[in-house]
Design an enzyme around this catalytic site. Structure first.
Site, PDB file in Angstrom:
ATOM      1  N   ASP A  35       0.845  -1.195   0.000  1.00 33.13           N
ATOM      2  CA  ASP A  35       0.000   0.000   0.000  1.00 33.13           C
ATOM      3  C   ASP A  35       0.882   1.248   0.000  1.00 33.13           C
ATOM      4  O   ASP A  35       1.898   1.299   0.695  1.00 33.13           O
ATOM      5  CB  ASP A  35      -0.910   0.007   1.233  1.00 33.13           C
ATOM      6  CG  ASP A  35      -2.183   0.812   1.019  1.00 33.13           C
ATOM      7  OD1 ASP A  35      -2.118   1.849   0.338  1.00 33.13           O
ATOM      8  OD2 ASP A  35      -3.245   0.411   1.534  1.00 33.13           O
ATOM      9  N   HIS A  37      -0.457   4.614   0.207  1.00 32.43           N
ATOM     10  CA  HIS A  37      -1.181   5.810   0.625  1.00 32.43           C
ATOM     11  C   HIS A  37      -0.828   6.180   2.071  1.00 32.43           C
ATOM     12  O   HIS A  37      -0.876   5.333   2.952  1.00 32.43           O
ATOM     13  CB  HIS A  37      -2.691   5.588   0.496  1.00 32.43           C
ATOM     14  CG  HIS A  37      -3.103   5.272  -0.911  1.00 32.43           C
ATOM     15  ND1 HIS A  37      -3.119   3.986  -1.392  1.00 32.43           N
ATOM     16  CD2 HIS A  37      -3.475   6.077  -1.931  1.00 32.43           C
ATOM     17  CE1 HIS A  37      -3.506   4.017  -2.662  1.00 32.43           C
ATOM     18  NE2 HIS A  37      -3.718   5.262  -3.005  1.00 32.43           N
ATOM     19  N   SER A  88      -4.885  -4.512   2.054  1.00 34.44           N
ATOM     20  CA  SER A  88      -4.158  -4.107   3.262  1.00 34.44           C
ATOM     21  C   SER A  88      -4.796  -4.689   4.524  1.00 34.44           C
ATOM     22  O   SER A  88      -4.125  -4.874   5.541  1.00 34.44           O
ATOM     23  CB  SER A  88      -4.106  -2.578   3.367  1.00 34.44           C
ATOM     24  OG  SER A  88      -3.356  -2.039   2.302  1.00 34.44           O
TER      25      SER A  88
END
Length: 514
Positions: A35, A37, A88
């Site tokens: 991930d 972000h 995630s």
């Protein structure tokens, strides 16, 4: 920036007074493996640092070994995990399992857009015998961390959380038993029906194949920006009737701060456009298509003799009491093979994140967390604006099925246009692996440089992708939970192992996988 400036003076003061450690505790934060972000995590880090916590941020795409090794190194009092995409969630479960296995004792915090209190209680909490707490947003982080590290409050707080999560687990499992499901075979007999013989013939696109736009004009995209998620990033929420932009500026509580960050954003946007700090890239693909059951066949050309690939869709299975209600799949919006109707499907990928790493590095060297977070928030807004503009170009020009469309940006943001653009990983098609098909068909990485992580997050992070349908009756819907029979069928169609499909669709299963 102010926190970074003060830290050396605070350390000197501690030494002079003979204090060895006066911070409120050490919190290690990480975005999990696959991930990319981290805006929310960055804000949490700043808020905690401003409240005297020592924050160790080890970045994005962090494997569990790195997270736990770094936690040992810094003697973390709390570990915080962040993630935006659904894969995630599984990674967070794995971290919790490994913490239990290695004998960790510190609390585990869970946060990020894809997380929830329910998922934390049901899937993550039971894997770790120490406190696991879902943190809704940055404003709650200080209270949660303080309660967990305050010897006077910790036991009562942990007990309250444990009771609340136990109630949530009971509610979840009772809900599972309450919901009834239709078999896939029966669900397929009640698809969303379109009378293709009476529908106007699908418009043939001007373009069959792909078109790439490099250095797309950011100035052109400014008017397409949806500012509401921008304010949500900064956790600024107006109350009715001042909930949305621009009315949020009138809100007695959030208005003043909303105006300030918006003014700062517009100044930064001017600078980005003038100095070409960020680059936007767009790729649009249009293909002849027909449906075959729950699959969408894309053809190499309009002769439709040779398949280019298949897009696989999932069908609703939660029982519908009204016999007129359909069990929908996205393939229902494409004319079936054998209908004699030549249909088409579009797709696109956009990114406004090229160049951002250099800008962030500059801000971080200057200890300017605010601008570092701001440029990430702006890049995200530009990416969504680019998606809006790409879809408009598709509708009015390259596909041209709405060539006379005269919609304002406000109407576009309210989804007043014809057709839909669902994204893999979202409710109409929760399977992120469909991105692999899109990236292969359009050769996205080679043509644009937009990559996919091992968890199929798009890189740069400020990226958006979608598959597009033109039929006037197409509309957004949520697949919801699916059953084992569909998982097995889907795995066979995609030539994947059942366990692999279950992993990617873990949040969408109506049953507990083994």
């Amino acid at each position: 920036k102010a926190v970074a400036y003060l830290i050396p003076f605070m350390e000197e003061e501690k030494k002079a007074s003979g204090q060895t450690n006066t911070n409120a505790g050490t919190v290690l934060i990480a975005t999990v493996k696959g991930d990319v972000h981290d805006i929310g995590k960055n804000i949490v880090g700043v808020v905690l640092a401003c409240n005297n916590f020592k924050v160790v941020d080890i970045g994005v795409m962090c494997p569990l070994d790195k997270i736990l090794e770094e936690a040992k190194k810094c003697n973390a009092d709390i570990i915080g995990l962040s993630g935006l995409i659904t894969p995630s969630l599984d990674e967070m479960v794995d971290v919790a399992k490994e913490m239990q296995k290695r004998g960790f004792k510190c609390p585990l915090l869970i946060g990020g857009a894809t997380t929830s209190k329910m998922h934390t209680a049901v899937k993550i909490g039971p894997k770790y015998s120490n406190p696991v707490v879902h943190v809704l947003d940055a404003s709650r982080a200080v209270v949660v961390c303080s309660n967990l590290l305050d010897a006077r409050q910790r036991d009562d707080y942990v007990e309250d959380i444990a009771e609340m999560y136990q109630d949530l687990r009971e509610e979840y499992y009772e809900g599972l038993s309450d919901v009834k499901y239709e078999t896939l075979e029966k669900a397929r007999k009640r698809p969303f029906k379109i009378n293709w013989a009476k529908e106007p013939a699908p418009v043939k696109p001007k373009l069959i194949g792909t078109k790439v736009y490099k250095n797309f004009d950011l100035k052109e995209l400014v008017k397409y920006i949806d500012w509401n998620p921008f304010f949500q990033t900064w956790q600024l929420r107006g109350k009715y009737p001042n909930r949305n932009y621009p009315k949020i500026f009138n809100d007695p509580n959030a208005g003043k701060e909303a105006k300030r960050v918006h003014t700062d954003a517009m100044k930064m946007i001017e600078d980005i456009v003038e100095n070409k700090t960020l680059e936007c890239r767009i790729i649009i693909g249009l293909y002849p298509a027909n449906a075959e059951g729950d699959d969408i066949i894309l053809y190499k050309d309009d002769d439709r003799k040779e398949e280019l690939c298949r897009c696989y869709t999932l069908r609703q299975q939660a029982l519908k009491e009204d016999r007129e209600d359909a069990y929908m799949a996205m393939s229902d919006f494409v004319a079936p093979k054998g209908s004699g109707v030549k249909d088409y499907v579009g797709m696109f990928a956009v990114s406004a994140g090229f160049g951002i790493e250099k800008a962030i590095e500059k801000y971080q060297d200057d200890h300017d967390d605010y601008k570092s977070i701001m440029i990430k928030a702006i890049a995200d807004r530009f990416a969504e604006a680019a998606a809006e503009r790409a879809h408009e170009i598709m509708r009015t020009d390259l596909w041209g099925y709405s060539k006379d469309e005269k919609l304002s940006v406000e109407d576009m943001l309210r989804v007043k246009y014809q057709g839909i653009r669902p994204a893999p990983g979202y409710p109409s098609q929760p399977d992120h692996t469909e991105k692999l098909t899109m990236w292969s068909v359009m050769d996205v990485e080679k043509e644009t440089g937009i990559k996919l992580s091992e968890s199929l997050a798009m890189m740069p992070a400020a990226s958006v992708s979608a598959i597009c349908f033109a039929n006037p009756k197409s509309h957004y819907f949520a697949v919801g939970k699916i059953c084992k029979d569909q998982v097995e069928d889907y795995a066979a169609r995609k030539k994947m192992k059942v366990g692999e499909v279950e992993k990617w669709l873990a949040a969408d299963l109506s049953y507990d996988r083994a």
